[in-house]
Design a protein around this motif. Structure first.
Motif, short mmCIF file in Angstrom:
data_model
loop_
_atom_site.label_atom_id
_atom_site.label_comp_id
_atom_site.label_asym_id
_atom_site.label_seq_id
_atom_site.Cartn_x
_atom_site.Cartn_y
_atom_site.Cartn_z
N THR A 9 0.83 -1.21 0.00
CA THR A 9 0.00 0.00 0.00
C THR A 9 0.86 1.26 0.00
O THR A 9 1.96 1.27 0.58
N PRO A 10 0.39 2.32 -0.65
CA PRO A 10 1.12 3.60 -0.60
C PRO A 10 0.91 4.34 0.71
O PRO A 10 1.47 5.43 0.90
N TRP A 11 0.14 3.76 1.63
CA TRP A 11 -0.18 4.42 2.89
C TRP A 11 0.62 3.83 4.05
O TRP A 11 0.80 2.62 4.13
N ARG A 12 1.09 4.69 4.92
CA ARG A 12 1.67 4.25 6.20
C ARG A 12 0.55 4.34 7.23
O ARG A 12 -0.04 5.40 7.43
N ILE A 13 0.24 3.24 7.88
CA ILE A 13 -0.95 3.15 8.75
C ILE A 13 -0.54 2.74 10.15
O ILE A 13 0.30 1.85 10.33
N HIS A 14 -1.13 3.38 11.14
CA HIS A 14 -0.81 3.05 12.53
C HIS A 14 -1.94 3.53 13.43
O HIS A 14 -2.58 4.56 13.17
N GLY A 15 -2.18 2.82 14.50
CA GLY A 15 -3.17 3.26 15.47
C GLY A 15 -3.28 2.30 16.63
O GLY A 15 -2.63 1.26 16.67
N MET A 16 -4.13 2.65 17.58
CA MET A 16 -4.37 1.79 18.73
C MET A 16 -5.61 2.25 19.48
O MET A 16 -6.08 3.39 19.31
N SER A 17 -6.11 1.35 20.31
CA SER A 17 -7.19 1.66 21.25
C SER A 17 -6.65 1.46 22.66
O SER A 17 -5.93 0.48 22.91
N VAL A 18 -6.97 2.37 23.57
CA VAL A 18 -6.53 2.23 24.95
C VAL A 18 -7.72 2.44 25.88
O VAL A 18 -8.68 3.15 25.56
N GLU A 19 -7.64 1.79 27.04
CA GLU A 19 -8.71 1.93 28.02
C GLU A 19 -8.67 3.34 28.63
O GLU A 19 -7.61 3.91 28.83
N GLY A 20 -9.84 3.88 28.90
CA GLY A 20 -9.92 5.19 29.52
C GLY A 20 -9.71 5.12 31.03
O GLY A 20 -9.65 4.03 31.62
N TYR A 21 -9.63 6.28 31.65
CA TYR A 21 -9.37 6.34 33.09
C TYR A 21 -10.43 5.60 33.89
O TYR A 21 -10.12 4.88 34.84
N ARG A 22 -11.70 5.74 33.50
CA ARG A 22 -12.77 5.07 34.24
C ARG A 22 -12.57 3.56 34.23
O ARG A 22 -12.71 2.90 35.26
N HIS A 23 -12.26 3.02 33.07
CA HIS A 23 -12.08 1.58 32.98
C HIS A 23 -10.81 1.12 33.69
O HIS A 23 -10.79 0.03 34.28
N ARG A 24 -9.75 1.90 33.63
CA ARG A 24 -8.52 1.53 34.37
C ARG A 24 -8.82 1.49 35.86
O ARG A 24 -8.39 0.58 36.58
N ASP A 227 4.51 10.95 9.58
CA ASP A 227 5.10 11.31 8.30
C ASP A 227 6.56 10.86 8.18
O ASP A 227 7.13 10.91 7.10
N VAL A 228 7.17 10.46 9.29
CA VAL A 228 8.57 10.03 9.27
C VAL A 228 8.70 8.80 8.39
O VAL A 228 7.97 7.82 8.57
N PRO A 229 9.61 8.80 7.40
CA PRO A 229 9.74 7.66 6.49
C PRO A 229 10.08 6.37 7.23
O PRO A 229 10.67 6.37 8.31
N GLY A 230 9.69 5.25 6.60
CA GLY A 230 10.02 3.95 7.16
C GLY A 230 8.90 3.40 8.01
O GLY A 230 7.89 4.05 8.26
N PRO A 231 9.07 2.16 8.49
CA PRO A 231 8.05 1.53 9.33
C PRO A 231 7.90 2.23 10.66
O PRO A 231 8.83 2.91 11.14
N VAL A 232 6.73 2.08 11.27
CA VAL A 232 6.48 2.68 12.58
C VAL A 232 7.35 1.97 13.62
O VAL A 232 7.33 0.74 13.71
N ARG A 261 -4.66 6.20 12.12
CA ARG A 261 -4.32 7.20 11.12
C ARG A 261 -3.54 6.57 9.99
O ARG A 261 -2.88 5.55 10.15
N ALA A 262 -3.63 7.21 8.81
CA ALA A 262 -2.90 6.79 7.63
C ALA A 262 -2.36 8.02 6.94
O ALA A 262 -3.09 9.02 6.79
N VAL A 263 -1.11 7.99 6.52
CA VAL A 263 -0.53 9.07 5.75
C VAL A 263 0.07 8.50 4.48
O VAL A 263 0.57 7.36 4.46
N LEU A 264 0.02 9.28 3.44
CA LEU A 264 0.57 8.84 2.16
C LEU A 264 2.08 8.87 2.23
O LEU A 264 2.68 9.88 2.64
N LYS A 265 2.70 7.75 1.88
CA LYS A 265 4.15 7.69 1.91
C LYS A 265 4.72 8.63 0.86
O LYS A 265 4.12 8.86 -0.19
N ALA A 266 5.92 9.15 1.13
CA ALA A 266 6.58 10.01 0.16
C ALA A 266 6.89 9.20 -1.09
O ALA A 266 7.41 8.09 -1.02
N ARG A 267 6.54 9.76 -2.24
CA ARG A 267 6.83 9.06 -3.49
C ARG A 267 8.31 9.19 -3.83
O ARG A 267 8.89 10.26 -3.70
N PRO A 268 8.93 8.11 -4.32
CA PRO A 268 10.35 8.16 -4.67
C PRO A 268 10.60 9.09 -5.84
O PRO A 268 9.72 9.36 -6.62
#
Length: 268
Positions: A9-24, A227-232, A261-268
């Motif tokens: 994919t031309p997209w660099r994708i990363h994310g997560m879900s975390v428990e909120g304060y109430r649930h912690r 936006d930093v190039p390379g894998p997360v 989130r997803a950002v478009l990788k820099a094209r070579p």
């Protein structure tokens, strides 16, 4: 998070879900979930927010994003070159019906116990499809004005009524009635952010008239860090977790938080 080969994919994708304060504090699990997948032609991102009052909603949110990445990718892969808005919206609704049918089949008579919202984005060549049920939201990064990056909040589903804050879930009998779909054809889109309502106070601003718009400083920083190039890296992953659990965000909202989130990788 679905395991994929991001070289596809031309997209660099990363994310997560975390428990909120109430649930912690209560020792309860996170009821949010997120997932993504990529094929040769599309990327699908999904977030879900399980209903806090339902006993198995954390399972519901995980099942919802799992099914969404599978069925939306399957439908979109055979129509990746479509740019017609009507055709894309039909594709999105067909995929939603697929997801809801399998979800209800798997959860059976206890389906209300698994209640969850669902927000999905399909990234294809030249177009972006968006489907939302409930109170999740999507922000796009697209274009510049006077040298400044521009951010755009996609339209959200209409309220159930003028006087109601009721959220519609995947298990609601009239869910299909309240689904909102969009198609965006803009080659300038180079960033996409999906979130559940736990980040609404941080990521969005509300005008005096009640209109919502992206909080530029927050969403710009979130995109820029990807936006930093390379894998997360592991440190970047840990940094996002630290941000989502920070006292600053907790003070705004103690609910579970999801950021994908997803950002478009820099094209070579």
């Amino acid at each position: 998070m679905t395991a994929v080969d991001e070289r596809r994919t031309p997209w660099r994708i990363h994310g997560m879900s975390v428990e909120g304060y109430r649930h912690r504090r209560q020792g309860r699990p996170c009821q949010d979930a997120c997932a993504y997948t990529v094929t040769e032609s599309v990327a699908v991102l999904a977030v879900a927010d399980g209903a806090g009052s339902r006993p198995r909603s954390e399972e519901g949110s995980r099942l919802a994003v799992e099914l969404a990445t599978e069925h939306f990718a399957r439908r979109a892969a055979v129509a990746a070159d479509r740019r017609d808005g009507k055709a894309v919206r039909e594709l999105l609704r067909d995929a939603f019906h697929d997801v809801r049918k399998v979800f209800l089949d798997r959860t059976g008579p206890d389906a209300p116990d698994f209640a969850t919202t669902l927000t999905v984005v399909v990234l294809a060549r030249g177009w972006l499809g968006h489907l939302s049920l409930g109170d999740g939201f999507v922000v796009l990064r697209a274009g510049t004005e006077d040298g400044e990056r521009q951010f755009h909040l996609l339209p959200q589903p209409a309220a159930v009524s003028e006087y109601s804050n009721e959220t519609v879930f995947l298990t609601s009998p009239d869910a299909a009635r309240w689904v909102h779909t969009d198609c965006v054809s803009d080659e300038g889109v180079d960033g996409v952010l999906l979130s559940t309502d736990g980040l609404a106070q941080a990521a969005l601003n509300r005008s005096a008239g009640g209109a919502l718009s992206p909080n530029t400083s927050f969403v710009e920083a979130v995109f820029r860090s990807l936006d930093v190039p390379g894998p997360v890296t592991a440190s970047a992953h840990e940094g996002l977790g630290t941000l989502l659990r920070s006292d600053r965000l907790t003070a705004l909202n103690a609910d579970d938080k999801t950021l994908l989130r997803a950002v478009l990788k820099a094209r070579p």
